[in-house]
Scaffold this motif. Structure first.
Motif, short mmCIF file in Angstrom:
data_model
loop_
_atom_site.label_atom_id
_atom_site.label_comp_id
_atom_site.label_asym_id
_atom_site.label_seq_id
_atom_site.Cartn_x
_atom_site.Cartn_y
_atom_site.Cartn_z
N ALA A 9 23.16 -75.15 10.12
CA ALA A 9 21.76 -75.10 9.94
C ALA A 9 21.33 -74.20 8.76
N LEU A 10 22.20 -73.20 8.60
CA LEU A 10 21.66 -72.44 7.38
C LEU A 10 21.76 -72.94 6.01
N ARG A 11 22.89 -73.81 6.15
CA ARG A 11 23.12 -74.71 4.92
C ARG A 11 21.98 -75.61 4.68
N GLU A 12 21.66 -76.40 5.66
CA GLU A 12 20.63 -77.38 5.39
C GLU A 12 19.21 -76.69 5.17
N ARG A 13 18.92 -75.53 5.51
CA ARG A 13 17.85 -74.90 4.97
C ARG A 13 17.94 -73.98 3.86
N LYS A 14 19.22 -74.13 3.29
CA LYS A 14 19.43 -73.43 1.95
C LYS A 14 19.31 -72.05 1.99
N LEU A 15 19.80 -71.33 3.11
CA LEU A 15 19.62 -69.90 3.17
C LEU A 15 21.12 -69.54 3.05
N ASP A 16 21.34 -69.73 1.42
CA ASP A 16 22.73 -69.38 1.16
C ASP A 16 23.19 -68.11 1.41
N LYS A 17 22.39 -67.10 1.29
CA LYS A 17 22.80 -65.66 1.36
C LYS A 17 23.38 -65.52 2.83
N TYR A 18 22.80 -65.90 3.85
CA TYR A 18 22.92 -65.57 5.14
C TYR A 18 24.14 -66.74 5.61
N PHE A 19 24.15 -67.79 5.04
CA PHE A 19 25.28 -68.63 5.25
C PHE A 19 26.62 -67.94 4.94
N PHE A 20 26.73 -67.40 3.81
CA PHE A 20 28.08 -66.80 3.26
C PHE A 20 28.21 -65.33 4.00
N LYS A 21 27.31 -64.70 4.40
CA LYS A 21 27.34 -63.74 5.17
C LYS A 21 27.97 -63.98 6.63
N LYS A 22 27.46 -65.12 7.21
CA LYS A 22 28.02 -65.33 8.57
C LYS A 22 29.25 -65.84 8.45
N ILE A 23 29.91 -66.68 7.06
CA ILE A 23 31.17 -67.07 7.16
C ILE A 23 32.00 -65.50 7.10
N ASP A 24 31.71 -64.58 6.10
CA ASP A 24 32.38 -63.50 6.23
C ASP A 24 32.46 -62.53 7.47
N SER A 25 31.35 -62.78 8.31
CA SER A 25 31.30 -62.31 9.71
C SER A 25 32.37 -62.79 10.69
N MET A 26 32.35 -64.32 10.62
CA MET A 26 33.30 -64.86 11.42
C MET A 26 34.76 -64.73 11.03
N GLN A 27 35.02 -64.77 9.74
CA GLN A 27 36.56 -64.55 9.33
C GLN A 27 37.16 -63.26 9.77
N ASN A 28 36.07 -61.99 9.63
CA ASN A 28 36.41 -60.81 9.78
C ASN A 28 36.69 -60.56 11.10
N ASP A 29 35.68 -61.25 12.12
CA ASP A 29 36.02 -61.27 13.65
C ASP A 29 37.34 -61.80 13.84
N TRP A 30 37.72 -62.91 13.32
CA TRP A 30 38.96 -63.54 13.66
C TRP A 30 40.19 -62.67 13.38
N ASN A 31 39.98 -62.02 12.03
CA ASN A 31 41.02 -61.22 11.59
C ASN A 31 41.58 -60.07 12.73
N ASP A 32 40.25 -59.51 13.28
CA ASP A 32 40.20 -58.39 14.22
C ASP A 32 40.66 -58.76 15.40
N ASN A 33 40.23 -59.89 15.87
CA ASN A 33 40.47 -60.60 17.19
C ASN A 33 40.86 -61.78 17.15
N PRO A 34 42.11 -61.89 17.04
CA PRO A 34 42.69 -63.34 16.97
C PRO A 34 42.47 -64.39 18.18
N LYS A 35 42.02 -65.57 17.88
CA LYS A 35 41.52 -66.25 18.75
C LYS A 35 42.67 -67.33 19.44
N VAL A 36 42.76 -67.69 20.69
CA VAL A 36 43.53 -68.16 21.35
C VAL A 36 43.58 -69.86 21.16
#
Length: 481
Positions: free
Chosen positions: A109-136
């Motif tokens: 949704a963020l990409r389709e609405r061209k909310l690029d700043k929040y799109f990449f922030k969300k990417i960083d947030s998800m990756q950091n969360d996965w690094n700190d809390n490995p998913k099963v």
């Protein structure tokens, strides 16, 4: 209408879910008096039983749409639109708990609405969360690829210098998911083929590229995920039937337990159990302790109960390993704690035999016989277990039970021969048990006995029920000779 998709869906809902669905429908519907709400409110009063007479299409259409010219068409149209809303409700219920799926939809949704700043922030947030809390789960290996692919394919990605992605990295991630998935399902296939022969889909080549994947993994172990490394080593063991590296397999699993989902844990525990059991059959030192440890692991992580029940075979396996490992108090507690999860049709008989086995292993032979005297088993295999245990008890109790021992040998053999339901393999196995039990009792009182020759005959016999007990009694005689 009772067997319609609409009623089948509604029958799966609890009372509280029906209430939530009603609110969802009201929110999605523009008019509180529309046909969908009218139909839902009628069916809600019949939930959860939906009496057949009250949900017949003719009756419902006349009751709800009595002023309509085409009542049946009106009902069918309302059912169709209500089904669509229920589909949306089901999806909403899943999304409420599926945080990862919601995150990916938000990125879209963020990409389709061209909310690029929040799109990449969300990417960083998800990756950091996965690094700190490995998913099963193996599936997460694909999510790692998917997140990086969404980032790399974004039109503005070149402006984001702190995440240096390229096609080679994406290929590595998608390969890692493919490798782990391919190896996992081939392990499932190998394990199934150990017990069941299936010709269905035999023309499908499930092993395509399997050798290449294994060779690649073995050459570059450090570059692969823990799942891929473990599955590759296990497949090699299954192929060669060489399980000498069982301890390494087990440790690799236990040390990365957080990476596997529930189903994967169950399956891998099954693979390891097979490997350890093969070691046990060939006399590998420590294999019995390994089997017991795996059973303890399965219990600790709730891997033995499925759909509210424990399978009869699984229950028996755990019981027999507990007895063989001489963990009598542990086994007694297991029977008490988990006997209630057996299916009702065999629960009473299974627990009765287990209690008799427990008494036998505690050397309370007369108590074991008292328990077995009350047994009237419908399951023929249980009858075999009972007669075998009675014979062992008579042997252990000594001379005053000799007559009962010989009488049971005769009736037991007769029972085996007249029951056509038993396979020839089963008949031979238990016939050999009776035969060697008789020889052991005879040698007790034979001053000219040749125990070495008897030992050779027993050890060379590959189809002998209760072979470990037979060998134990033989060993006692050898020590007292």
């Amino acid at each position: 209408m009772l067997k319609s998709k609409l009623i089948v869906y509604l029958q799966t809902l609890s009372t509280s879910e029906m209430r939530d669905l009603g609110q969802f429908i009201s929110f999605k519907s523009s008019n509180n008096k529309n046909d969908i709400i009218l139909l839902f409110n009628y069916l809600k009063k019949l939930h959860p039983t939906f009496p057949e007479k009250k949900v017949q299409k003719e009756i419902v259409s006349k009751k709800l749409f009595k002023n309509e010219a085409n009542q049946n068409k009106k009902l069918l149209n309302s059912m169709y639109r209500l089904n669509l809303l229920i589909d949306d409700f089901f999806v909403q219920e899943i999304l409420a708990t599926a945080i990862k799926d919601k995150d990916f939809l938000l990125l879209k949704a963020l990409r389709e609405r061209k909310l690029d700043k929040y799109f990449f922030k969300k990417i960083d947030s998800m990756q950091n969360d996965w690094n700190d809390n490995p998913k099963v789960g193996i599936e997460h290996l694909y999510d790692e690829y998917r997140l990086k692919e969404m980032c790399f394919s974004h039109p503005s990605y070149s402006l984001v210098k702190e995440m240096p992605l390229d096609p080679a990295l994406l290929l590595n991630h998608i390969d890692e998911h493919y490798f782990a998935t391919k190896l996992y399902w081939n392990l499932c296939l190998y394990n199934t083929q150990n017990y069941v022969s299936k010709k269905k889909n035999s023309d499908l080549n499930g092993t395509l590229f399997l050798d290449e994947i294994i060779n690649s993994t073995e050459k570059n172990l450090s570059n692969h995920s823990p799942q891929t490394k473990l599955f590759s080593r296990l497949i090699i063991a299954f192929r060669t039937k060489n399980y000498t590296e069982f301890d390494q397999f087990k440790n690799a699993f236990f040390n990365n337990l957080h990476l596997y989902n529930y189903k994967e844990k169950v399956d891998i525990q099954t693979f390891l159990y097979h490997a350890c059991y093969e070691n046990y059959k060939t006399g590998v030192a420590g294999a019995l302790d390994g089997l017991f440890e795996l059973n303890c692991f399965a219990i600790e992580y709730d891997l033995i109960i499925e759909g509210g029940y424990i399978s009869n075979m699984r229950f028996w396996n755990i019981i027999h390993i507990g007895f063989a490992a001489k963990k009598l108090n542990w086994t007694e507690k297991f029977i008490e704690d988990y006997g209630k999860y057996l299916q009702s049709e065999q629960k009473e008989d299974t627990i009765l035999i287990c209690k008799a086995l427990l008494a036998f292993n505690f050397k309370k032979y007369e108590h074991a016989l008292q328990l077995l005297a009350t047994a009237r088993f419908q399951n023929m295999l249980y009858a075999l277990y009972t007669k075998s245990l009675q014979l062992q008890c008579y042997y252990e109790l000594g001379d005053e039970y000799d007559d009962l021992f010989w009488n049971l040998c005769k009736s037991f053999n007769s029972y085996l021969n007249r029951r056509e339901e038993f396979s020839e393999n089963t008949k031979t196995s238990f016939s050999n048990f009776i035969y060697f039990s008789k020889l052991l009792l005879k040698t007790k009182h034979d001053p000219n006995k040749n125990l070495e020759r008897l030992s050779k005959k027993i050890n060379n016999n590959l189809n002998l029920a209760y072979k470990s007990w037979i060998l134990e009694k033989l060993d006692e005689q050898l020590k007292s000779n």
